[in-house]
Motif scaffolding. Structure first.
Motif, PDB file in Angstrom:
ATOM      1  N   ILE A   1       0.855  -1.199   0.000  1.00  6.93           N
ATOM      2  CA  ILE A   1       0.000   0.000   0.000  1.00  6.93           C
ATOM      3  C   ILE A   1       0.892   1.251   0.000  1.00  6.93           C
ATOM      4  CG2 ILE A   1      -1.637   1.341   1.387  1.00  6.93           C
ATOM      5  CD1 ILE A   1      -2.818  -1.383   2.311  1.00  6.93           C
ATOM      6  N   ARG A   2       1.978   1.203   0.811  1.00  6.34           N
ATOM      7  CA  ARG A   2       2.900   2.344   0.824  1.00  6.34           C
ATOM      8  C   ARG A   2       3.542   2.545  -0.545  1.00  6.34           C
ATOM      9  NH1 ARG A   2       8.028   3.323   0.931  1.00  6.34           N
ATOM     10  NH2 ARG A   2       8.580   1.106   0.915  1.00  6.34           N
ATOM     11  N   ARG A   3       3.927   1.424  -1.165  1.00  8.44           N
ATOM     12  CA  ARG A   3       4.542   1.538  -2.493  1.00  8.44           C
ATOM     13  C   ARG A   3       3.539   2.088  -3.507  1.00  8.44           C
ATOM     14  NH1 ARG A   3       9.422  -0.850  -2.837  1.00  8.44           N
ATOM     15  NH2 ARG A   3      10.053  -2.238  -1.123  1.00  8.44           N
TER      16      ARG A   3
ATOM     17  N   LYS B   1       5.453   7.577 -11.024  1.00  9.27           N
ATOM     18  CA  LYS B   1       5.377   6.288 -11.701  1.00  9.27           C
ATOM     19  C   LYS B   1       6.691   5.515 -11.612  1.00  9.27           C
ATOM     20  CE  LYS B   1       1.839   7.710 -15.033  1.00  9.27           C
ATOM     21  NZ  LYS B   1       1.490   7.855 -16.450  1.00  9.27           N
ATOM     22  N   LEU B   2       7.768   6.224 -11.271  1.00 15.93           N
ATOM     23  CA  LEU B   2       9.077   5.561 -11.192  1.00 15.93           C
ATOM     24  C   LEU B   2       9.279   4.830  -9.871  1.00 15.93           C
ATOM     25  CD1 LEU B   2      11.346   8.369 -12.678  1.00 15.93           C
ATOM     26  CD2 LEU B   2      10.358   6.407 -13.871  1.00 15.93           C
ATOM     27  N   ALA B   3       8.348   4.983  -8.929  1.00 15.42           N
ATOM     28  CA  ALA B   3       8.533   4.368  -7.610  1.00 15.42           C
ATOM     29  C   ALA B   3       8.583   2.855  -7.690  1.00 15.42           C
ATOM     30  CB  ALA B   3       7.413   4.817  -6.675  1.00 15.42           C
TER      31      ALA B   3
ATOM     32  N   SER C   1      13.720   3.149  -4.991  1.00 17.54           N
ATOM     33  CA  SER C   1      13.478   4.245  -4.049  1.00 17.54           C
ATOM     34  C   SER C   1      14.020   5.555  -4.616  1.00 17.54           C
ATOM     35  CB  SER C   1      14.160   3.945  -2.709  1.00 17.54           C
ATOM     36  OG  SER C   1      13.713   2.722  -2.183  1.00 17.54           O
ATOM     37  N   ASN C   2      13.287   6.634  -4.413  1.00 12.22           N
ATOM     38  CA  ASN C   2      13.728   7.998  -4.758  1.00 12.22           C
ATOM     39  C   ASN C   2      14.243   8.084  -6.192  1.00 12.22           C
ATOM     40  OD1 ASN C   2      13.329   8.869  -1.998  1.00 12.22           O
ATOM     41  ND2 ASN C   2      15.224   7.764  -1.512  1.00 12.22           N
TER      42      ASN C   2
ATOM     43  N   LYS D   1      23.568   4.056  -4.192  1.00 14.69           N
ATOM     44  CA  LYS D   1      23.603   3.767  -2.750  1.00 14.69           C
ATOM     45  C   LYS D   1      22.975   4.896  -1.948  1.00 14.69           C
ATOM     46  CE  LYS D   1      26.784   2.624   1.011  1.00 14.69           C
ATOM     47  NZ  LYS D   1      28.203   2.417   1.377  1.00 14.69           N
ATOM     48  N   ASP D   2      23.290   6.141  -2.312  1.00 12.27           N
ATOM     49  CA  ASP D   2      22.753   7.288  -1.570  1.00 12.27           C
ATOM     50  C   ASP D   2      21.243   7.382  -1.697  1.00 12.27           C
ATOM     51  OD1 ASP D   2      25.309   7.877  -0.860  1.00 12.27           O
ATOM     52  OD2 ASP D   2      25.598   9.452  -2.335  1.00 12.27           O
ATOM     53  N   SER D   3      20.675   6.926  -2.821  1.00 11.85           N
ATOM     54  CA  SER D   3      19.225   7.014  -3.013  1.00 11.85           C
ATOM     55  C   SER D   3      18.496   5.776  -2.510  1.00 11.85           C
ATOM     56  CB  SER D   3      18.928   7.227  -4.502  1.00 11.85           C
ATOM     57  OG  SER D   3      19.394   6.126  -5.261  1.00 11.85           O
ATOM     58  N   GLY D   4      19.236   4.790  -1.931  1.00 16.01           N
ATOM     59  CA  GLY D   4      18.584   3.589  -1.413  1.00 16.01           C
ATOM     60  C   GLY D   4      18.367   2.517  -2.455  1.00 16.01           C
ATOM     61  N   ASN D   5      19.147   2.528  -3.542  1.00 12.43           N
ATOM     62  CA  ASN D   5      19.008   1.534  -4.609  1.00 12.43           C
ATOM     63  C   ASN D   5      20.313   0.775  -4.807  1.00 12.43           C
ATOM     64  OD1 ASN D   5      16.214   2.194  -5.859  1.00 12.43           O
ATOM     65  ND2 ASN D   5      17.204   4.193  -5.677  1.00 12.43           N
TER      66      ASN D   5
END
Length: 1145
Positions: free
Chosen positions: A524-526, A534-536, A540-541, A606-610
C-alpha cells in the motif's frame, strides 16, 4: 599603476573622518616635498563640426594641470577650531581616564631571527600593548625593528641599516631568515579558516640576492608563498611597514628628535598621515584628465575630413541613379523567372500526387485482405482459448497422482502392521494355553496337600484367611479406581496436548497472517509512492536519482535506466505474474558505456537507497539477435514485451536471453512447445514452472517460487493503475485483519480449554497419589497376613502357592498384552478402510481425467494448426501491405518534398514580387535576363563600381561620421565627470588635513601639560612648514609676558620632550595597530625621560587596540611599570649569542 590611499584614522568616534585599512607597501623611496592640492576650474569652447549644426564642447587644455594649495581663510580656520576643538579635548580627557583594549588582530606576537645582523639566533615574544627593549649599545636592539620591517615586506633602505637585504646577513653566513607571528583573532580576522588564530610570516634571503616568503598558520601549514598575499594581509590589518611614523628607526628618530626643520616636520606629518600619498594621486588624476582633453581636441579635428569624404560619395551616388531604369528591366525579368520556376514545380507536384493516389488504392486492397485474415484468426484464437480453458479447468493430475501414491504407502504400511499383529496374536494364545495348564496342575497339587492339613489350626487360619480375602477385595476395588483415575488423567493430558498443538498451529497461522498484513501495508505504501511518481515501482527515490544523474558529468554516455521505464508487457493479465518473477529483478538496473562511470553511479544508487540495482557496462551495440529467436508461431518473452529503447532491449537479450525463452500457459504446453522446436531449449509456464529440454534428449521441470507479498516487484507489469492496486492491497489487508480477529478469538478459547484440562489433570494426579499411598499400605498388610499363613503351612504347599501366584501373574500379563494387541489391530483396520476407499476413488478419477484430457488435446492440436494457417495468411497479406505502404510512404514523402518546395518557392516568389499570370518557360526568360544583365554590367564597368557598391560605400561614410561624433561627445562627458569627481575628492582632502592638524594641536598641548609646559603647533599648509612654540616652567618665572620659546632656544632634553609630544600627537591620527620608536630618549635628561616614559605608557594604556614597541639603551629600573608593560632586557654585546634572555616587569 596609481598608489593606494590610506585615510586618517581616529580613536575618537565623535571626530569626523573615514577610516581605511589599506596600507602602502610599495618599493618607492621618494622623499620629495608633497604637492598640496587645490580646487580647479574648467573652461570650454564650442566648435560647429557638421552640417546639422551639432555642437561638441571640448575643454581647453591650457589650464594649469597642477594641484596647488590656496591660502586658507583665517576666519574659516578660526571658526572651525572653535566648533571642533572642545569636542576633541573632551574626547581626549575621557579617553585618558579609560583603559584601552587589546587588539584582536594585527599586532606582533613574536619575532624570530636566524643569522640576522649580529644575531646567530634570537627570538622573543611581545606583549599586546607596551613593550620596552632595553640593552647597551651594540647588543642588537634595533635589529628587532629591522627584522620586523624586512619580514613584513618593507624596503631595506627604510631601516637605515643597509642598502639591500644581503647586508642584513650575519658575517660569514650565506642565508638569513626572519619570522614574525601576527595575531589573527576576532570577527575581522583574516581568513581564519586557513590561518587560525595566528599568521606566521617567514622571509628567507641569501647573499646571491634571492628572497622568498612562507606564510603559514600557527600549526605550520603553508598557506601561501606569494608577496601579494603578504600585501593583502597588511592591507587587511592596516599595517603600514614603510610609514616612517609607524616604525621610527634609530637614525630617523635621532634626526626627528634633534635636527629636524619645520619643513622636515611638515613632510613627516603629511607622509605619516598619508596625506602626501593622496595629494600625489590626485595630481596624477588631474594630469591624466588634462591630457585626455588634448586628445579629444585632436580627434575633433578629423571631423571635416570625414564630412568631405561623405560629400564625394554622395556625388557618385547621384550619378549612379541614371542606371536605375536599365536595372528595373532586370528586376522585371527576375520576377518573371521566379514565377516560371514556381509553375514548373507545380506541374511536377501534380504528376506525383496522381502516383500517390494510385498506390493508395493498392494499399487499401491489401489492408482489406489483412482484415479478413485477422477475422479468421480471431475465430481460431477463440476456439483455441476455449479449448485451453476447458483443458485448464480439468486441473492438474499431479496432485491426484501424488495423493494416490501417498495412500498406497499408507495402505502398504498398515498391511505390514496387521501381518505383524496376527503373528503376535498367535504367539500370545499359545503362551496363554501353556500357562493355563500350569495353573490347573498347581491348584490340584495344593488341594491335595491342604486335605492332609485340615485338622491343624483351622480356626486361626480361617480368621487370617477371612481378613486376607477382605483386604484383597478392597485392594482390587482401589486398584480398579486407580486405573480409572490414570485413564482420566491421561485423557485430560491428551486433551491439553491436543489443544496446545492446535493453539501452536493457530499461533503460527496468526504469525503468518500478521506478516501478510505487514506485506500488504508495504505494498500500500509503495502504491502511494507510485501515485506520486510512476518511477517508484523501479526503486526508491527514482525521481531524485534521475535528476542527480542528469546533473552529473560522465566519461561515457549518460547512464540509461531504470530498464523498467522502457519495458511494457503486452498482456499483463496473462503473463504479468510470471514475468514479475523472471525479469522483474532487472527492471531497476542501469547501463553505462564507460567503466570509469561505475563508481560515481554506484554512489548515487547507494545514496538514493538503490544499492541492489545492478550496473551493466556495455557499449552501444545494436546487434542482430534474430538468429536466437524461434519461429514466429512460438511466443517468447521478447515477443510478449514492448521495449521502447533498443539499447535496453539488447541488454535484456544479453543478460536474460529473452529472445529465445518460450512462454506457455502451463507446464504441459511448455513441454509440447519445446518438443515441437527440437534441439532443446527453455520455457516458462504461467503456472510457475520452468521447463528444460536438452538437445541430446530428455528434460526436466522445476517450480518457480512466487514473489512474497512485500516484494517490490509486485508492482511491476500490472494492467491496473496505482490507485486500483492500492485498493486491491487494502482489500487483502482487511481480509487478513478479519481472519486475524477470528484467530485471536479461537486462540483465546483454546487457552481457556487448555488451562481447564491442565487443572483437571492436576486434581486427578493428587487423587491418584492419595490412592497409591492407600494401596501400598494394604499390600503391605496383605503380605504380612500371607506370611503369617505361610508360616503354618508345610514348605511344599508354600512352594506350590508361590508357583501358582507366579503363573497367575504371568497369565494376567499375557492377557494384558493380548487386549492391547486387539485394540491396536482394531485401530489400524479402522484407519485402513478410508485409505482403500479414497485410493479406489482416485484411480477412477485419474482414468476419467486422462480420457477427457486426451480428447481435448486432440481438438486443441487441430485448432492450433488452423490458427497457424491463419497466422501465415496474415503475415503474407501484411507483408504485401507493408510493401505497398512503404511505396506509398516514399511516394508521399516525394510529394511532400515537392509540395514543400512548391510552397517555399511560391513564398519566396511572393516575397520577391507579386504573382505573374501565365509566365513563359524558364529557359526563355533566362535568355532575355542574361542579355539585359550583360548590358548593365558594361555600364557599371564604365562607372568603376556597381550601384550596390556605391550604396554600401555611402552607408559606411555616414556611419563613420556619426560614430566619430557620438564617441567624441561621450568621451567629453566622461572627462568632465572625472574632473568634477577629483574636485570633490580634493575638498575632502582639505577637510581631512584640517581635522588631523586640529587633533594634533590639541593632543600636543595636552602632552606638554604633563611636564608643566605650555605650547602649540603652527601649521603653514601653503609654505609647507610645521613649527612648535613651547613655554617651559622656568620661562614662566623669568619672562613676564610669557612668550613662547623658539625651538632653537630650548635645551636638548626640552627639545626632545617637545618632539616626543608632537610624535604622540601625530600617532593619534594614524590607523596602524603598531607603533615602533628606537632610542627616543638619547638626548633627554632624567626628568624629561621619566615624564616621557610615563606619558608614553599612559598614552599606550588609553589607546584602543594599539601595540607599542619602544627601544632605549637607558636603564629602566627607576621607571614604575604596570601590568600592561613588558620589558625585554638584552644581554650585553656578544656576537654568536643564541636565544634571547630577557626579564619581564
Amino acid at each position: 599603476m596609481a598608489k593606494r590611499r590610506a585615510a586618517a584614522y581616529s580613536d575618537d568616534e565623535g571626530v569626523a573622518g573615514p577610516s581605511s585599512k589599506r596600507s602602502r607597501t610599495t618599493e618607492s623611496d621618494e622623499d620629495e616635498a608633497p604637492r598640496a592640492p587645490r580646487a580647479t576650474t574648467s573652461k570650454g569652447k564650442k566648435a560647429a563640426q557638421n552640417e546639422d549644426a551639432d555642437a561638441i564642447e571640448i575643454d581647453d587644455d591650457d589650464e594649469d594641470g597642477s594641484v596647488a594649495a590656496a591660502a586658507p581663510d583665517a576666519e574659516a580656520e578660526r571658526k572651525f577650531e572653535e566648533d571642533y576643538e572642545e569636542k576633541i579635548r573632551e574626547g581626549l580627557m575621557s579617553k585618558s581616564k579609560t583603559q584601552g583594549g587589546i587588539a584582536e588582530m594585527g599586532i606582533i606576537e613574536s619575532i624570530e631571527m636566524h643569522q640576522f645582523m649580529c644575531h646567530k639566533y634570537l627570538t622573543f615574544s611581545l606583549g599586546p600593548q607596551i613593550n620596552f627593549i632595553v640593552g647597551h649599545n651594540g647588543s642588537g636592539k634595533s635589529a628587532s625593528l629591522s627584522a620586523l620591517t624586512v619580514a613584513l615586506g618593507g624596503k631595506a633602505t627604510s631601516t637605515g641599516r643597509g642598502s639591500g637585504l644581503k647586508s642584513f646577513i650575519r658575517e660569514g653566513q650565506s642565508v638569513a631568515e626572519v619570522t614574525v607571528m601576527l595575531k589573527n583573532q576576532g570577527e575581522e580576522a583574516y581568513r581564519p579558516k586557513d590561518y587560525g588564530r595566528s599568521i606566521v610570516i617567514t622571509r628567507r634571503f641569501t647573499r646571491e640576492g634571492a628572497s622568498s616568503y612562507k606564510i603559514k598558520s600557527r600549526e605550520g601549514k603553508v598557506v601561501s608563498t606569494k608577496r601579494e598575499e603578504l600585501q593583502a594581509i597588511c592591507d587587511h590589518m592596516n599595517i603600514q611597514v614603510d610609514n616612517p611614523m609607524n616604525i621610527l628607526t634609530q637614525d630617523s628618530a635621532r634626526q626627528f628628535l634633534s635636527a629636524s626643520t619645520p619643513a622636515d616636520k611638515y613632510k613627516f606629518f603629511l607622509k605619516g598621515t598619508q596625506l602626501s600619498q593622496l595629494s600625489e594621486e590626485y595630481q596624477t588624476c588631474m594630469e591624466n584628465i588634462s591630457q585626455t582633453s588634448k586628445v579629444l581636441k585632436r580627434k575633433a579635428e578629423v571631423l571635416p575630413d570625414l564630412e568631405e569624404a561623405l560629400s564625394e560619395v554622395r556625388g557618385r551616388w547621384n550619378e549612379a541613379q541614371k542606371a536605375v531604369e536599365q536595372k528595373t528591366k532586370v528586376d522585371e525579368l527576375k520576377k518573371e523567372l521566379a514565377w516560371a520556376h514556381v509553375a514548373s514545380k507545380q506541374d511536377e507536384l501534380t504528376q506525383q500526387l496522381n502516383e500517390v493516389a494510385h498506390i493508395n488504392h493498392r494499399v487499401e486492397k491489401c489492408e482489406g485482405q489483412v482484415r479478413q485474415a485477422e477475422a479468421d484468426r480471431v475465430k481460431c484464437e477463440a476456439k483455441v482459448n476455449n479449448l485451453e480453458a476447458e483443458l485448464e479447468s480439468l486441473g492438474s493430475l499431479e496432485a491426484l497422482r501424488q495423493r494416490k501414491e501417498e495412500l498406497a504407502v499408507h495402505i502398504k504400511e498398515n498391511k505390514a502392521s496387521l501381518s505383524e499383529f496376527r503373528n503376535d496374536e498367535k504367539a500370545i494364545l499359545e503362551s496363554k494355553s501353556l500357562v493355563d495348564k500350569m495353573i490347573a496342575e498347581t491348584e490340584k497339587q495344593i488341594q491335595e496337600e491342604q486335605a492332609r492339613l485340615e485338622t491343624r489350626s483351622k480356626e486361626k487360619r480361617e480368621r487370617a484367611t477371612s481378613k486376607l480375602l477382605e483386604l484383597n477385595t478392597t485392594l482390587a476395588e482401589d486398584e480398579q479406581n486407580l486405573k480409572h483415575l490414570v485413564e482420566e488423567r491421561q485423557r485430560h493430558i491428551a486433551e491439553a496436548e491436543s489443544v496446545k498443538a492446535e493453539g501452536a498451529r493457530l499461533s503460527q497461522e496468526r504469525q503468518e497472517l500478521r506478516g501478510r498484513v505487514v506485506e500488504c501495508e508495504e505494498q500500500i505504501r509503495r502504491c502511494g509512492e507510485m501515485e506520486k511518481s510512476k518511477l517508484a515501482q523501479y526503486g526508491s527515490n527514482m525521481d531524485r536519482l534521475l535528476a542527480d544523474i542528469n546533473r552529473a558529468q560522465w566519461y561515457g554516455q549518460r547512464p540509461v535506466g531504470p530498464f523498467g521505464m522502457f519495458v511494457k508487457v503486452k498482456d499483463p493479465e496473462r503473463w504479468g505474474r510470471l514475468l514479475r518473477v523472471v525479469i522483474g529483478g532487472a527492471m531497476g538496473n542501469f547501463a553505462i558505456t564507460d567503466a570509469r562511470d561505475r563508481p560515481a553511479l554506484a554512489k548515487l544508487l547507494k545514496d538514493s537507497g538503490n544499492g541492489r540495482s545492478q550496473i551493466i557496462i556495455s557499449e552501444v551495440d545494436l546487434f542482430d539477435y534474430s538468429e536466437g529467436e524461434p519461429p514466429q508461431d512460438h511466443l517468447t518473452i521478447l515477443r510478449a514485451l514492448e521495449v521502447s529503447d533498443e539499447y535496453v532491449l539488447r541488454q535484456l537479450v544479453n543478460n536474460l536471453h529473452i529472445e529465445g525463452t518460450l512462454l506457455a500457459s502451463n507446464r504441459a504446453e511448455a513441454d509440447r512447445a519445446l518438443l515441437t522446436l527440437g534441439g532443446g531449449g527453455v520455457a516458462m509456464a504461467a503456472d510457475l514452472y520452468r521447463v528444460v529440454r536438452f538437445a541430446e534428449g530428455g528434460g526436466q521441470s522445476s517450480v518457480i517460487n512466487d514473489l512474497r507479498n512485500n516484494d517490490p516487484r509486485q508492482q511491476l507489469f500490472r494492467n491496473s493503475n496505482a490507485a486500483a492496486e492500492k485498493r486491491r492491497w487494502e482489500g487483502q489487508r482487511d481480509e487478513f485483519n478479519a481472519r486475524l480477529t477470528t484467530l485471536d478469538q479461537r486462540i483465546a478459547e483454546l487457552q481457556i480449554t487448555y488451562n481447564a484440562s491442565k487443572k483437571a489433570a492436576g486434581d486427578i494426579e493428587r487423587q491418584e497419589a492419595s490412592l497409591n499411598r492407600k494401596t501400598r499400605t494394604m499390600k503391605t498388610e496383605i503380605n504380612n497376613l500371607q506370611l503369617e499363613l505361610n508360616e503354618d503351612l508345610p514348605v511344599n504347599i508354600q512352594t506350590l502357592q508361590a508357583s501358582l501366584e507366579a503363573s497367575r501373574a504371568e497369565k494376567q500379563s499375557i492377557m494384558d498384552q493380548y487386549e492391547d494387541l486387539l485394540q491396536k489391530k482394531a485401530k489400524i483396520q479402522n484407519d485402513q478402510r478410508p485409505y482403500v476407499e479414497e485410493s479406489e476413488n482416485l484411480r477412477k478419477q485419474l482414468a476419467r481425467h486422462s480420457e477427457r484430457r486426451n480428447e481435448i488435446q486432440e481438438r486443441l492440436s487441430a485448432a492450433v494448426t488452423e490458427r497457424m494457417s491463419a497466422d501465415n495468411s496474415i503475415r503474407h497479406f501484411m507483408s504485401k501491405a507493408d510493401t505497398e505502404r512503404e511505396k506509398l510512404a516514399n511516394a508521399e514523402e516525394v510529394a511532400k518534398t515537392l509540395e514543400a518546395e512548391f510552397e517555399a518557392w511560391s513564398e519566396k516568389a511572393a516575397k520577391y514580387c507579386d504573382p505573374i499570370a501565365n509566365p513563359r518557360k524558364v529557359d526563355v526568360v533566362k535568355r532575355n535576363l542574361e542579355a539585359v544583365e550583360a548590358a548593365l554590367a558594361e555600364r557599371e564597368k564604365r562607372q568603376g563600381a556597381s550601384i550596390g557598391d556605391i550604396a554600401d560605400e555611402l552607408r559606411k561614410k555616414e556611419n563613420a561620421l556619426n560614430t566619430a561624433r557620438g564617441e567624441l561627445k561621450a568621451l567629453h562627458s566622461l572627462n568632465k565627470a572625472l574632473r568634477q569627481s577629483v574636485k570633490e575628492r580634493l575638498a575632502r582632502w582639505h577637510e581631512f588635513r584640517r581635522h588631523i592638524a586640529l587633533r594634533c594641536k590639541v593632543y600636543f598641548s595636552y602632552h606638554l601639560s604633563n611636564r608643566g609646559y605650555f605650547g602649540k603647533v603652527l601649521f603653514d599648509h601653503v609654505g609647507g612648514t610645521l613649527n612648535l612654540k613651547v613655554q617651559t616652567d622656568d620661562q614662566t618665572a623669568t619672562q613676564a609676558e610669557g612668550k613662547e620659546k623658539d625651538p632653537r632656544s630650548l635645551s636638548g632634553g626640552e627639545k626632545s620632550f617637545s618632539t616626543i609630544c608632537l610624535l604622540l600627537s601625530l600617532w593619534e591620527s594614524i590607523g596602524c595597530p603598531i607603533r615602533c620608536l628606537d632610542e627616543f630618549d638619547v638626548f633627554m635628561d632624567a626628568v624629561n625621560r621619566r615624564i616621557s616614559m610615563k606619558m608614553m605608557v599612559d598614552t599606550a594604556n588609553s589607546s584602543k587596540g594599539k601595540q607599542f614597541i619602544l627601544i632605549t639603551p637607558q636603564d629602566m629600573n627607576t621607571v614604575n611599570f604596570g601590568p600592561t608593560v613588558r620589558v625585554h632586557q638584552m644581554e650585553d654585546p656578544e656576537r654568536g649569542q643564541a636565544t634571547l634572555a630577557f626579564h619581564h616587569h
